[in-house]
Design an enzyme around this catalytic site. Structure first.
Site, mmCIF file in Angstrom:
data_model
loop_
_atom_site.group_PDB
_atom_site.id
_atom_site.type_symbol
_atom_site.label_atom_id
_atom_site.label_comp_id
_atom_site.label_asym_id
_atom_site.label_seq_id
_atom_site.Cartn_x
_atom_site.Cartn_y
_atom_site.Cartn_z
ATOM 1 C CE LYS A 1 -3.977 1.905 2.556
ATOM 2 N NZ LYS A 1 -4.853 1.724 3.740
ATOM 3 C CB SER B 1 -8.158 3.634 2.639
ATOM 4 O OG SER B 1 -7.283 3.051 3.582
ATOM 5 C CB SER C 1 -8.273 0.728 5.517
ATOM 6 O OG SER C 1 -8.937 1.956 5.332
HETATM 7 N N1 GLN Z 1 -13.014 4.412 6.131
HETATM 8 C C1 GLN Z 1 -12.393 4.753 7.370
HETATM 9 C C2 GLN Z 1 -11.915 6.179 7.327
HETATM 10 O O1 GLN Z 1 -12.188 6.814 6.387
HETATM 11 C C3 GLN Z 1 -11.262 3.808 7.656
HETATM 12 C C4 GLN Z 1 -10.018 4.120 6.935
HETATM 13 C C5 GLN Z 1 -8.896 3.221 7.284
HETATM 14 O O2 GLN Z 1 -9.058 2.188 7.937
HETATM 15 N N2 GLN Z 1 -7.700 3.638 6.908
HETATM 16 O O3 GLN Z 1 -11.276 6.671 8.212
#
Ligand code: GLN
Length: 459
Positions: free
Chosen positions: A74, A149, A173
């Site tokens: 990532k 994400s 994410s």
């Molecule tokens: N969707 C969540 C956020 O926007 C989680 C994001 C993540 O786990 N990096 O913060």
């Protein structure tokens, strides 16, 4: 062929590491224009590394525990000589100057890093539509979001562009895109894996973990990356079990005999009926494998998202103060997307002294309540199981308001707030779209989740 079987055939010279890399390069070249999963690949280095591994195997020398397996990373985890942009214009020219601890460990075990995966900007999102480099397409449900994400990572695994992808999970994410793309994803106990070298979204919640197409891909990665790191003060001093052995120990008709698992009434209430149906089938399968199923209640579902986002805004605001345009990149506020800007503005507002008691303090208090409640629920059972995401992924480009987008996270943020391990495995499909079963356990009971996933996969 499972990831472990492939590893063994590389070691036994039935296939070469070079062939493995070449196959993936071919798939990436064929599919990446459509999927937009990889932001950058380094063919030459990956092939050179593979040739070196093959030569050592041929010479009868020792090779590492991941010899010849191909990894996607990532874009918020530092890898030397790749652009580590966190999918933001802010860092579009930032080249990783060192390897994060997880990367050092993967390289030391002869894992091959093929390239860097797309994501939501600074990991702040659930759809992979906020990337500066454009959205990621879901290979399992073309035209729809892959989730976020770590959407580029899940898509890379689903499209067979690598053996294992390494993502990060702050509020879901890893698990959310794993669910939408139909792959396996694992967020370890907070502190089980070093976050050194990860670009923070929210440091008290962030955890690095693997995604793969079968359980051995997950466990081989965990066996390498889990463990104390003296350069990272939140890592646990923990003699973790060998997760691959746990996965391989599944035997007989009822391998989950003696395991007590709980469903949660409120998790079902916030979830679409069509998804609940698939989850019920998955739970019946766990029961058939010998698990005892009970139902529990969780009184705090309504405060999970506000608690999570308040903490996220404040910690993210603090983490972004270094992107002031002097040390690296451009000044973040000048070039970032709407969601990142919202979090910076809100975090700045909440961080002002006069508001600190009003919002942040309350968020920390409700975090304690959620953590205590979940731990209490887990006292009497081995696992909590249920849906990973309460709704199906939308079509790329559909207009969602902020709260609709945040609603994807309601079932995943709990594990981060509580610091517990959690994973997602494909439960089934609704109209051809994958849906994931989430499994959660007590801190450091990661192996129980692995055991249930391995049994479920085998069945
Ligand atoms: N969707 C969540 C956020 O926007 C989680 C994001 C993540 O786990 N990096 O913060």
């Amino acid at each position: 062929m499972t990831v472990l079987e492939k590893l063994n055939s590389i070691k036994n010279q039935e296939i070469t590491a070079k062939e493995n890399v070449e196959n993936y390069i071919k798939v990436i070249e064929e599919k990446n224009d459509d999927i937009n999963s990889f932001l950058e690949i380094n063919k030459e280095e990956a092939l050179a590394k593979a040739e070196d591994i093959d030569a050592r195997i041929k010479a009868g020398e020792e090779v590492g525990a991941l010899a010849g397996l191909v990894f996607g990373i990532k874009a918020n985890i530092n890898v030397e000589d790749f652009i580590i942009s966190a999918a933001s214009k802010t860092l579009e020219d930032y080249i990783g100057s060192y390897d994060a601890t997880v990367i050092k460990r993967i390289k030391a075990e002869d894992g091959i890093i093929i390239g860097i995966n797309n994501m939501d900007e600074f990991a702040a999102g659930s759809s992979c539509e906020t990337s500066y480099y454009g959205p990621v397409n879901n290979p399992a449900a073309p035209g729809r979001i892959p989730g976020g994400s770590s959407g580029g990572s899940a898509a890379a695994v689903a499209a067979e562009m690598c053996d294992i992808a390494i993502g990060s999970d702050t509020g879901g994410s890893i698990r959310n895109p794993s669910s939408h793309c139909g792959v396996l994803g694992f967020k370890p106990t907070y502190g089980a894996v070093s976050r050194q070298g990860l670009l923070d979204l929210s440091m008290s919640l962030d955890q690095i973990g693997p995604m793969a197409n079968d359980i051995t891909g997950i466990t081989l990665a965990l066996d390498t990356i889990v463990g104390y790191d003296r350069t990272e003060c939140t890592t646990l001093k923990w003699e973790a079990p060998n997760f691959t052995e746990v996965a391989l120990s599944i035997e007989g008709e009822k391998p989950l005999e003696g395991m007590k698992i709980a469903t949660v009434k409120e998790f079902r209430e916030v979830t679409d009926d069509t998804i609940n149906e698939k989850i019920d089938e998955a739970i019946a399968k766990l029961e058939a494998l010998g698990a005892e199923v009970v139902e529990l209640e969780f009184g705090y579902i309504d405060i999970c998202l506000p608690t999570y986002y308040l903490i996220n805004y404040v910690e993210f605001f603090s983490a972004t103060r270094k992107y002031d345009g002097r040390k690296y990149g451009s000044r973040i506020e000048e070039v970032c997307g709407d969601e990142v800007l919202r979090r910076i503005k809100m975090g700045s507002y909440i961080s002002q002294k006069e508001f600190s008691g009003k919002y942040y303090q309350k968020a920390l208090e409700s975090r304690s309540l959620i953590r205590q409640e979940i731990n209490k629920m887990l006292e009497g059972v081995d696992l909590i199981v249920g849906p990973t995401v309460p709704k199906l992924p939308h079509e790329i480009g559909a207009e969602l308001d902020t709260m609709e987008m945040y609603a994807y996270d309601v079932l995943t943020v709990i594990a981060n707030l509580a610091g517990i391990p959690a994973a997602s495995i494909k439960a089934g499909e609704v109209d051809g779209i994958p849906v994931g079963l989430q499994l959660q356990a007590k801190p450091q009971d990661d192996a129980k989740i692995i055991k249930a996933m391995a049994a479920f996969e085998k069945a």
